[in-house]
Design a protein around this motif. Sequence first.
Motif, PDB file in Angstrom:
ATOM      1  N   SER A 211      -3.544  -2.619  -4.315  1.00  0.00           N
ATOM      2  CA  SER A 211      -2.636  -3.762  -4.234  1.00  0.00           C
ATOM      3  C   SER A 211      -1.586  -3.497  -3.165  1.00  0.00           C
ATOM      4  CB  SER A 211      -1.938  -3.999  -5.581  1.00  0.00           C
ATOM      5  OG  SER A 211      -0.897  -3.052  -5.781  1.00  0.00           O
ATOM      6  N   VAL A 212      -0.832  -4.533  -2.806  1.00  0.00           N
ATOM      7  CA  VAL A 212       0.210  -4.378  -1.787  1.00  0.00           C
ATOM      8  C   VAL A 212       1.345  -3.482  -2.262  1.00  0.00           C
ATOM      9  CG1 VAL A 212      -0.235  -6.541  -0.560  1.00  0.00           C
ATOM     10  CG2 VAL A 212       1.268  -6.553  -2.561  1.00  0.00           C
ATOM     11  N   TYR A 213       1.379  -3.181  -3.557  1.00  0.00           N
ATOM     12  CA  TYR A 213       2.399  -2.269  -4.060  1.00  0.00           C
ATOM     13  C   TYR A 213       2.285  -0.884  -3.403  1.00  0.00           C
ATOM     14  CZ  TYR A 213       2.930  -5.661  -7.889  1.00  0.00           C
ATOM     15  OH  TYR A 213       3.140  -6.798  -8.632  1.00  0.00           O
ATOM     16  N   GLU A 214       1.123  -0.577  -2.878  1.00  0.00           N
ATOM     17  CA  GLU A 214       0.900   0.730  -2.252  1.00  0.00           C
ATOM     18  C   GLU A 214       1.341   0.784  -0.791  1.00  0.00           C
ATOM     19  OE1 GLU A 214      -3.104   2.249  -2.881  1.00  0.00           O
ATOM     20  OE2 GLU A 214      -3.305   0.967  -4.644  1.00  0.00           O
ATOM     21  N   MET A 215       1.755  -0.341  -0.237  1.00  0.00           N
ATOM     22  CA  MET A 215       2.027  -0.403   1.199  1.00  0.00           C
ATOM     23  C   MET A 215       3.152   0.518   1.680  1.00  0.00           C
ATOM     24  SD  MET A 215      -0.224  -2.003   2.813  1.00  0.00           S
ATOM     25  CE  MET A 215       0.667  -1.940   4.378  1.00  0.00           C
ATOM     26  N   PRO A 216       4.274   0.663   0.971  1.00  0.00           N
ATOM     27  CA  PRO A 216       5.318   1.571   1.477  1.00  0.00           C
ATOM     28  C   PRO A 216       4.837   3.012   1.628  1.00  0.00           C
ATOM     29  CG  PRO A 216       6.244   0.109  -0.167  1.00  0.00           C
ATOM     30  CD  PRO A 216       4.747  -0.084  -0.210  1.00  0.00           C
ATOM     31  N   ILE A 217       4.033   3.485   0.678  1.00  0.00           N
ATOM     32  CA  ILE A 217       3.513   4.848   0.765  1.00  0.00           C
ATOM     33  C   ILE A 217       2.572   4.987   1.948  1.00  0.00           C
ATOM     34  CG2 ILE A 217       2.094   6.590  -0.394  1.00  0.00           C
ATOM     35  CD1 ILE A 217       3.141   5.517  -3.054  1.00  0.00           C
ATOM     36  N   LEU A 218       1.663   4.018   2.092  1.00  0.00           N
ATOM     37  CA  LEU A 218       0.729   4.046   3.217  1.00  0.00           C
ATOM     38  C   LEU A 218       1.471   3.967   4.538  1.00  0.00           C
ATOM     39  CD1 LEU A 218      -2.094   3.933   4.465  1.00  0.00           C
ATOM     40  CD2 LEU A 218      -2.106   1.465   4.073  1.00  0.00           C
ATOM     41  N   LEU A 219       2.431   3.057   4.617  1.00  0.00           N
ATOM     42  CA  LEU A 219       3.198   2.905   5.858  1.00  0.00           C
ATOM     43  C   LEU A 219       3.973   4.164   6.194  1.00  0.00           C
ATOM     44  CD1 LEU A 219       4.087   1.082   8.187  1.00  0.00           C
ATOM     45  CD2 LEU A 219       5.867   0.161   6.694  1.00  0.00           C
ATOM     46  N   ASN A 220       4.573   4.764   5.191  1.00  0.00           N
ATOM     47  CA  ASN A 220       5.326   6.007   5.403  1.00  0.00           C
ATOM     48  C   ASN A 220       4.421   7.113   5.950  1.00  0.00           C
ATOM     49  OD1 ASN A 220       7.940   7.432   5.005  1.00  0.00           O
ATOM     50  ND2 ASN A 220       6.692   8.731   3.689  1.00  0.00           N
ATOM     51  N   ASN A 221       3.178   7.177   5.434  1.00  0.00           N
ATOM     52  CA  ASN A 221       2.225   8.157   5.943  1.00  0.00           C
ATOM     53  C   ASN A 221       1.822   7.855   7.369  1.00  0.00           C
ATOM     54  OD1 ASN A 221       2.184   9.574   3.513  1.00  0.00           O
ATOM     55  ND2 ASN A 221       0.466   8.415   2.695  1.00  0.00           N
TER      56      ASN A 221
END
Length: 226
Positions: A211-221
Amino acid sequence: MSRNNNFYRGIIYDLDGTLNLSTSYYSVYDDYFTSLLSKFLDKSLEETEKIVNLSLHNKTGLTSLIQSLKIDSSLFYNELSNIIPISSLVHRDEKLISIIETINNMNVVQAVCSNTGYGLISKILESMGIRRYFREIISSDETGLKPSPEPYIYTLNKLKINAVNCIYVGDRIKMEINTAKTLGMTTVFVKSYLMEEKNINYSNADYSVESVYEMPILLNNLLGGI
């Protein structure tokens, strides 16, 4: 163009099946759509259902159907937004609000690009509590339809960023992800319950999330843990 040290300046999201996952909304959407279309066409509900089902079977998209019938899609979606009880079907999402705020604080601009009309998009985002956080909200009222490159390029120009510095987030491979990737965007596939069975092979996407809830972690990586 080559990506500059994986520096991402923007994210473009699809709406249905990506940001909006309301089961209540989608359970009644087709009925409201078909009912309104029957009035626009001055046809029986039964006749209209056949037209809609054929469009869904051919995977041409409902906005494409409206336009092919020479109906003003902007007018249609404005009326549709007035008859669907969006506020009772699509609820405020505090977690998503926090996610979108977090990404904005990472100096990454965000936009929504949808084949739906602006009147409906705006009310859905407002009901979710996230409308004001997007730099741009692009609809079929002002540009072409996915999978054409036009809406992607139009949105990128509005954001004033290059494709290589932008992430596209969507839940359909052929309709969205493939075009975004061809343009040079980094692609993130959302495993939406709406489309997942039709997207069994999503290896074309650069990344996939539940889900888009995971986007901050992915973006940070992607930004190197900045």
